[in-house]
Design a protein around this motif. Structure first.
Motif, short mmCIF file in Angstrom:
data_model
loop_
_atom_site.label_atom_id
_atom_site.label_comp_id
_atom_site.label_asym_id
_atom_site.label_seq_id
_atom_site.Cartn_x
_atom_site.Cartn_y
_atom_site.Cartn_z
N SER A 17 -35.88 17.68 -47.43
CA SER A 17 -34.83 16.69 -48.01
C SER A 17 -36.26 17.27 -49.70
O SER A 17 -37.10 16.90 -49.79
CB SER A 17 -35.00 15.09 -48.53
OG SER A 17 -34.48 15.34 -47.29
N TYR A 60 -17.63 16.22 -53.43
CA TYR A 60 -18.95 17.10 -52.03
C TYR A 60 -17.49 18.51 -52.06
O TYR A 60 -16.72 17.78 -51.21
CB TYR A 60 -19.35 16.51 -51.94
CG TYR A 60 -19.98 15.65 -52.04
CD1 TYR A 60 -20.21 14.05 -51.82
CD2 TYR A 60 -21.18 15.61 -52.66
CE1 TYR A 60 -20.53 12.79 -52.04
CE2 TYR A 60 -21.94 14.49 -53.14
CZ TYR A 60 -20.92 12.83 -52.62
OH TYR A 60 -22.00 12.01 -53.09
N VAL A 64 -21.77 19.91 -47.47
CA VAL A 64 -22.87 19.78 -48.22
C VAL A 64 -22.03 18.03 -47.68
O VAL A 64 -23.53 17.32 -47.91
CB VAL A 64 -22.97 19.48 -49.57
CG1 VAL A 64 -23.59 20.46 -49.72
CG2 VAL A 64 -22.04 18.80 -50.08
N PHE A 68 -25.58 15.57 -48.90
CA PHE A 68 -25.85 15.30 -49.22
C PHE A 68 -25.34 14.05 -51.00
O PHE A 68 -24.04 14.07 -50.73
CB PHE A 68 -25.53 16.84 -51.05
CG PHE A 68 -26.15 17.88 -50.97
CD1 PHE A 68 -27.01 17.98 -49.81
CD2 PHE A 68 -25.72 19.05 -51.41
CE1 PHE A 68 -27.65 18.90 -49.49
CE2 PHE A 68 -26.96 19.93 -51.30
CZ PHE A 68 -27.48 20.46 -49.93
N LEU A 81 -29.18 14.92 -57.19
CA LEU A 81 -28.74 15.13 -56.61
C LEU A 81 -29.85 15.40 -55.67
O LEU A 81 -30.31 15.20 -54.73
CB LEU A 81 -28.16 16.83 -56.69
CG LEU A 81 -27.69 17.54 -55.69
CD1 LEU A 81 -25.99 16.89 -55.52
CD2 LEU A 81 -27.35 18.89 -55.91
N MET A 83 -30.65 15.79 -51.51
CA MET A 83 -29.82 16.56 -50.68
C MET A 83 -31.20 16.17 -49.68
O MET A 83 -32.18 16.27 -49.38
CB MET A 83 -30.58 17.86 -51.24
CG MET A 83 -29.94 17.85 -52.57
SD MET A 83 -30.93 20.07 -52.89
CE MET A 83 -32.28 20.25 -53.12
N ASP A 90 -28.40 26.76 -47.23
CA ASP A 90 -28.67 25.80 -49.53
C ASP A 90 -29.48 26.64 -50.09
O ASP A 90 -29.40 26.03 -51.46
CB ASP A 90 -28.99 23.91 -48.89
CG ASP A 90 -28.35 23.38 -47.89
OD1 ASP A 90 -28.55 22.59 -47.27
OD2 ASP A 90 -26.78 24.01 -48.32
#
Length: 121
Positions: A17, A60, A64, A68, A81, A83, A90
């Motif tokens: 992440s 989105y 994602v 996300f 953001l 993630m 990505d």
């Protein structure tokens, strides 16, 4: 005029992440829609997420969704953001961009300098 500065990129393993931040400076930053875009080597820039000024509209790209999350703190003039479940696909330079509107478009007038996200083991 609006200035945007991204931060938070880096190298992360698959499944990991990261949280990107986009700090906006200038008048009425909270009246702008903020979009996150990314561009991988050899590929066209694509829109990742968009959040309206009051956070009532969030969109989105399909790839994602569920991984996300975009959010904003207008008191800090910052958009995030988050993630998760990152995949090698990505990997890209991530940009935030702003438009004095409720909606994002590909031709946003204000852009940050970008932050590199690399997903690799």
């Amino acid at each position: 005029q609006l200035q945007l500065v991204e931060s938070g990129g880096g190298l992360v393993q698959p499944g990991g992440s990261l949280r990107l931040s986009c700090a906006a400076s200038g008048n009425n930053a909270d009246y702008y829609a903020i979009g996150w875009f990314r561009q991988a080597p050899g590929k066209e820039r694509e829109g990742v997420a968009c959040i309206s000024p009051g956070s009532s509209r969030i969109n989105y790209t399909d790839s994602v969704k569920g991984r996300f999350t975009v959010s904003r703190d207008n008191a800090k003039n910052t958009v995030y953001l988050e993630m998760t479940g990152l995949e090698p696909e990505d990997t890209a330079v991530y940009y935030c961009a702003a438009r004095f509107s409720a909606y994002c478009r590909a031709d946003m007038p204000y852009w940050g300098q970008g932050t590199q996200v690399t997903v690799s083991s």
